[in-house]
Design a protein around this motif. Structure first.
Motif, PDB file in Angstrom:
ATOM      1  N   ASP A  13      36.725   9.922  45.501  1.00 21.54           N
ATOM      2  CA  ASP A  13      36.023  11.009  46.173  1.00 21.54           C
ATOM      3  C   ASP A  13      34.931  10.390  47.046  1.00 21.54           C
ATOM      4  OD1 ASP A  13      34.355  13.069  46.994  1.00 21.54           O
ATOM      5  OD2 ASP A  13      34.240  14.002  45.020  1.00 21.54           O
ATOM      6  N   PRO A  14      35.106  10.408  48.372  1.00 26.90           N
ATOM      7  CA  PRO A  14      34.136   9.731  49.232  1.00 26.90           C
ATOM      8  C   PRO A  14      32.731  10.327  49.188  1.00 26.90           C
ATOM      9  CG  PRO A  14      35.721  10.959  50.550  1.00 26.90           C
ATOM     10  CD  PRO A  14      36.193  11.008  49.128  1.00 26.90           C
ATOM     11  N   VAL A  15      32.608  11.631  48.961  1.00 25.40           N
ATOM     12  CA  VAL A  15      31.280  12.239  48.853  1.00 25.40           C
ATOM     13  C   VAL A  15      30.592  11.725  47.595  1.00 25.40           C
ATOM     14  CG1 VAL A  15      30.002  14.393  48.555  1.00 25.40           C
ATOM     15  CG2 VAL A  15      31.895  14.295  50.193  1.00 25.40           C
ATOM     16  N   GLU A  16      31.323  11.660  46.501  1.00 25.77           N
ATOM     17  CA  GLU A  16      30.768  11.134  45.252  1.00 25.77           C
ATOM     18  C   GLU A  16      30.334   9.681  45.435  1.00 25.77           C
ATOM     19  OE1 GLU A  16      32.769   9.740  41.207  1.00 25.77           O
ATOM     20  OE2 GLU A  16      32.900  11.916  41.503  1.00 25.77           O
ATOM     21  N   THR A  17      31.131   8.915  46.144  1.00 25.13           N
ATOM     22  CA  THR A  17      30.795   7.515  46.404  1.00 25.13           C
ATOM     23  C   THR A  17      29.466   7.409  47.141  1.00 25.13           C
ATOM     24  OG1 THR A  17      33.111   6.840  46.464  1.00 25.13           O
ATOM     25  CG2 THR A  17      31.530   5.406  47.611  1.00 25.13           C
ATOM     26  N   LEU A  18      29.299   8.196  48.205  1.00 22.26           N
ATOM     27  CA  LEU A  18      28.052   8.132  48.983  1.00 22.26           C
ATOM     28  C   LEU A  18      26.856   8.621  48.174  1.00 22.26           C
ATOM     29  CD1 LEU A  18      29.019   9.212  52.598  1.00 22.26           C
ATOM     30  CD2 LEU A  18      28.910   6.939  51.585  1.00 22.26           C
ATOM     31  N   GLN A  19      27.041   9.676  47.406  1.00 19.09           N
ATOM     32  CA  GLN A  19      25.931  10.192  46.603  1.00 19.09           C
ATOM     33  C   GLN A  19      25.513   9.189  45.543  1.00 19.09           C
ATOM     34  OE1 GLN A  19      27.695  14.017  45.531  1.00 19.09           O
ATOM     35  NE2 GLN A  19      26.200  15.031  46.839  1.00 19.09           N
ATOM     36  N   HIS A  78      31.380   4.413  62.812  1.00 16.15           N
ATOM     37  CA  HIS A  78      32.301   4.953  63.805  1.00 16.15           C
ATOM     38  C   HIS A  78      32.626   6.388  63.422  1.00 16.15           C
ATOM     39  CE1 HIS A  78      35.234   4.792  67.005  1.00 16.15           C
ATOM     40  NE2 HIS A  78      36.142   5.298  66.184  1.00 16.15           N
ATOM     41  N   ARG A  79      32.551   7.266  64.396  1.00 15.35           N
ATOM     42  CA  ARG A  79      32.818   8.689  64.125  1.00 15.35           C
ATOM     43  C   ARG A  79      33.761   9.231  65.181  1.00 15.35           C
ATOM     44  NH1 ARG A  79      29.125  12.629  61.583  1.00 15.35           N
ATOM     45  NH2 ARG A  79      27.544  11.010  61.735  1.00 15.35           N
ATOM     46  N   ARG A  80      34.777   9.947  64.712  1.00 12.83           N
ATOM     47  CA  ARG A  80      35.694  10.680  65.573  1.00 12.83           C
ATOM     48  C   ARG A  80      35.719  12.112  65.056  1.00 12.83           C
ATOM     49  NH1 ARG A  80      41.213   7.732  66.175  1.00 12.83           N
ATOM     50  NH2 ARG A  80      41.272   9.172  67.917  1.00 12.83           N
ATOM     51  N   PRO A  81      36.258  13.034  65.809  1.00 15.09           N
ATOM     52  CA  PRO A  81      36.281  14.425  65.327  1.00 15.09           C
ATOM     53  C   PRO A  81      36.988  14.600  63.984  1.00 15.09           C
ATOM     54  CG  PRO A  81      36.814  14.354  67.656  1.00 15.09           C
ATOM     55  CD  PRO A  81      36.771  12.921  67.174  1.00 15.09           C
ATOM     56  N   ASP A  82      37.979  13.754  63.699  1.00 14.52           N
ATOM     57  CA  ASP A  82      38.771  13.918  62.483  1.00 14.52           C
ATOM     58  C   ASP A  82      38.634  12.782  61.475  1.00 14.52           C
ATOM     59  OD1 ASP A  82      40.013  12.049  64.076  1.00 14.52           O
ATOM     60  OD2 ASP A  82      42.037  12.727  63.601  1.00 14.52           O
ATOM     61  N   SER A  83      37.755  11.811  61.741  1.00 15.58           N
ATOM     62  CA  SER A  83      37.577  10.710  60.790  1.00 15.58           C
ATOM     63  C   SER A  83      36.218  10.048  60.977  1.00 15.58           C
ATOM     64  CB  SER A  83      38.680   9.658  60.953  1.00 15.58           C
ATOM     65  OG  SER A  83      38.535   8.971  62.167  1.00 15.58           O
ATOM     66  N   VAL A  84      35.855   9.282  59.961  1.00 12.31           N
ATOM     67  CA  VAL A  84      34.577   8.583  59.993  1.00 12.31           C
ATOM     68  C   VAL A  84      34.735   7.254  59.252  1.00 12.31           C
ATOM     69  CG1 VAL A  84      33.702   9.680  57.888  1.00 12.31           C
ATOM     70  CG2 VAL A  84      32.104   8.893  59.600  1.00 12.31           C
ATOM     71  N   THR A  85      34.063   6.227  59.763  1.00  6.69           N
ATOM     72  CA  THR A  85      34.008   4.944  59.074  1.00  6.69           C
ATOM     73  C   THR A  85      32.574   4.727  58.634  1.00  6.69           C
ATOM     74  OG1 THR A  85      35.808   4.035  60.399  1.00  6.69           O
ATOM     75  CG2 THR A  85      34.384   2.451  59.269  1.00  6.69           C
ATOM     76  N   ILE A  86      32.408   4.434  57.367  1.00  7.57           N
ATOM     77  CA  ILE A  86      31.085   4.284  56.774  1.00  7.57           C
ATOM     78  C   ILE A  86      30.945   2.897  56.182  1.00  7.57           C
ATOM     79  CG2 ILE A  86      29.538   5.118  54.958  1.00  7.57           C
ATOM     80  CD1 ILE A  86      30.745   7.856  55.403  1.00  7.57           C
ATOM     81  N   VAL A 118      28.104  -4.491  52.232  1.00  9.25           N
ATOM     82  CA  VAL A 118      28.825  -4.806  51.010  1.00  9.25           C
ATOM     83  C   VAL A 118      30.285  -4.350  51.104  1.00  9.25           C
ATOM     84  CG1 VAL A 118      28.913  -4.365  48.523  1.00  9.25           C
ATOM     85  CG2 VAL A 118      26.705  -4.621  49.657  1.00  9.25           C
ATOM     86  N   ASP A 119      30.505  -3.202  51.748  1.00  9.84           N
ATOM     87  CA  ASP A 119      31.848  -2.638  51.835  1.00  9.84           C
ATOM     88  C   ASP A 119      31.854  -1.629  52.981  1.00  9.84           C
ATOM     89  OD1 ASP A 119      34.497  -2.166  51.189  1.00  9.84           O
ATOM     90  OD2 ASP A 119      34.074  -1.104  49.322  1.00  9.84           O
ATOM     91  N   ARG A 120      33.040  -1.197  53.363  1.00 11.97           N
ATOM     92  CA  ARG A 120      33.169  -0.102  54.330  1.00 11.97           C
ATOM     93  C   ARG A 120      34.489   0.594  54.099  1.00 11.97           C
ATOM     94  NH1 ARG A 120      32.965  -1.623  60.555  1.00 11.97           N
ATOM     95  NH2 ARG A 120      31.019  -2.512  59.856  1.00 11.97           N
ATOM     96  N   PHE A 121      34.524   1.866  54.471  1.00  7.78           N
ATOM     97  CA  PHE A 121      35.755   2.629  54.332  1.00  7.78           C
ATOM     98  C   PHE A 121      35.859   3.649  55.452  1.00  7.78           C
ATOM     99  CE2 PHE A 121      32.641   5.049  51.897  1.00  7.78           C
ATOM    100  CZ  PHE A 121      32.930   6.372  52.195  1.00  7.78           C
ATOM    101  N   THR A 122      37.089   4.053  55.733  1.00  9.38           N
ATOM    102  CA  THR A 122      37.371   5.085  56.722  1.00  9.38           C
ATOM    103  C   THR A 122      38.022   6.248  56.001  1.00  9.38           C
ATOM    104  OG1 THR A 122      37.676   3.438  58.450  1.00  9.38           O
ATOM    105  CG2 THR A 122      38.633   5.608  58.857  1.00  9.38           C
ATOM    106  N   SER A 123      37.621   7.463  56.376  1.00  5.39           N
ATOM    107  CA  SER A 123      38.149   8.643  55.703  1.00  5.39           C
ATOM    108  C   SER A 123      38.361   9.781  56.692  1.00  5.39           C
ATOM    109  CB  SER A 123      37.169   9.091  54.613  1.00  5.39           C
ATOM    110  OG  SER A 123      37.637  10.262  53.974  1.00  5.39           O
ATOM    111  N   THR A 124      39.352  10.602  56.383  1.00  2.32           N
ATOM    112  CA  THR A 124      39.600  11.832  57.137  1.00  2.32           C
ATOM    113  C   THR A 124      39.301  13.052  56.260  1.00  2.32           C
ATOM    114  OG1 THR A 124      41.920  11.830  56.474  1.00  2.32           O
ATOM    115  CG2 THR A 124      41.382  10.771  58.581  1.00  2.32           C
ATOM    116  N   ASP A 125      38.662  12.825  55.130  1.00  4.33           N
ATOM    117  CA  ASP A 125      38.358  13.880  54.167  1.00  4.33           C
ATOM    118  C   ASP A 125      37.437  14.938  54.784  1.00  4.33           C
ATOM    119  OD1 ASP A 125      38.306  14.273  50.909  1.00  4.33           O
ATOM    120  OD2 ASP A 125      36.492  15.017  51.904  1.00  4.33           O
TER     121      ASP A 125
END
Length: 64
Positions: free
Chosen positions: A4-10, A23-31, A42-49
């Motif tokens: 759960d990417p929201v849980e990860t960020l929180q 990086h941000r697009r209308p349908d995805s984000v890289t954090i 430390v890490d990064r991920f891309t999600s369309t959630d």
């Protein structure tokens, strides 16, 4: 990292670490996830959630 990417960020934020949208697009984000000092990535991920995109809104970092 949680599936759960929201849980990860929180959880990352709650531990005092920093995340930033790199990086941000209308349908995805890289954090990128940074150590507590905000210095080293430390890490990064891309999600369309959709829930994650709503959670982020216009924020670019956990410090916003």
């Amino acid at each position: 990292m949680s599936t759960d990417p929201v849980e990860t960020l929180q959880r990352w934020q709650d531990c005092g670490a920093v995340w930033r949208v790199v990086h941000r697009r209308p349908d995805s984000v890289t954090i990128a996830l940074y150590e507590c000092t905000g210095g080293q990535e430390v890490d990064r991920f891309t999600s369309t959630d959709a829930t994650l995109l709503r959670f982020l809104g216009e924020r670019a970092t956990s410090e916003d």
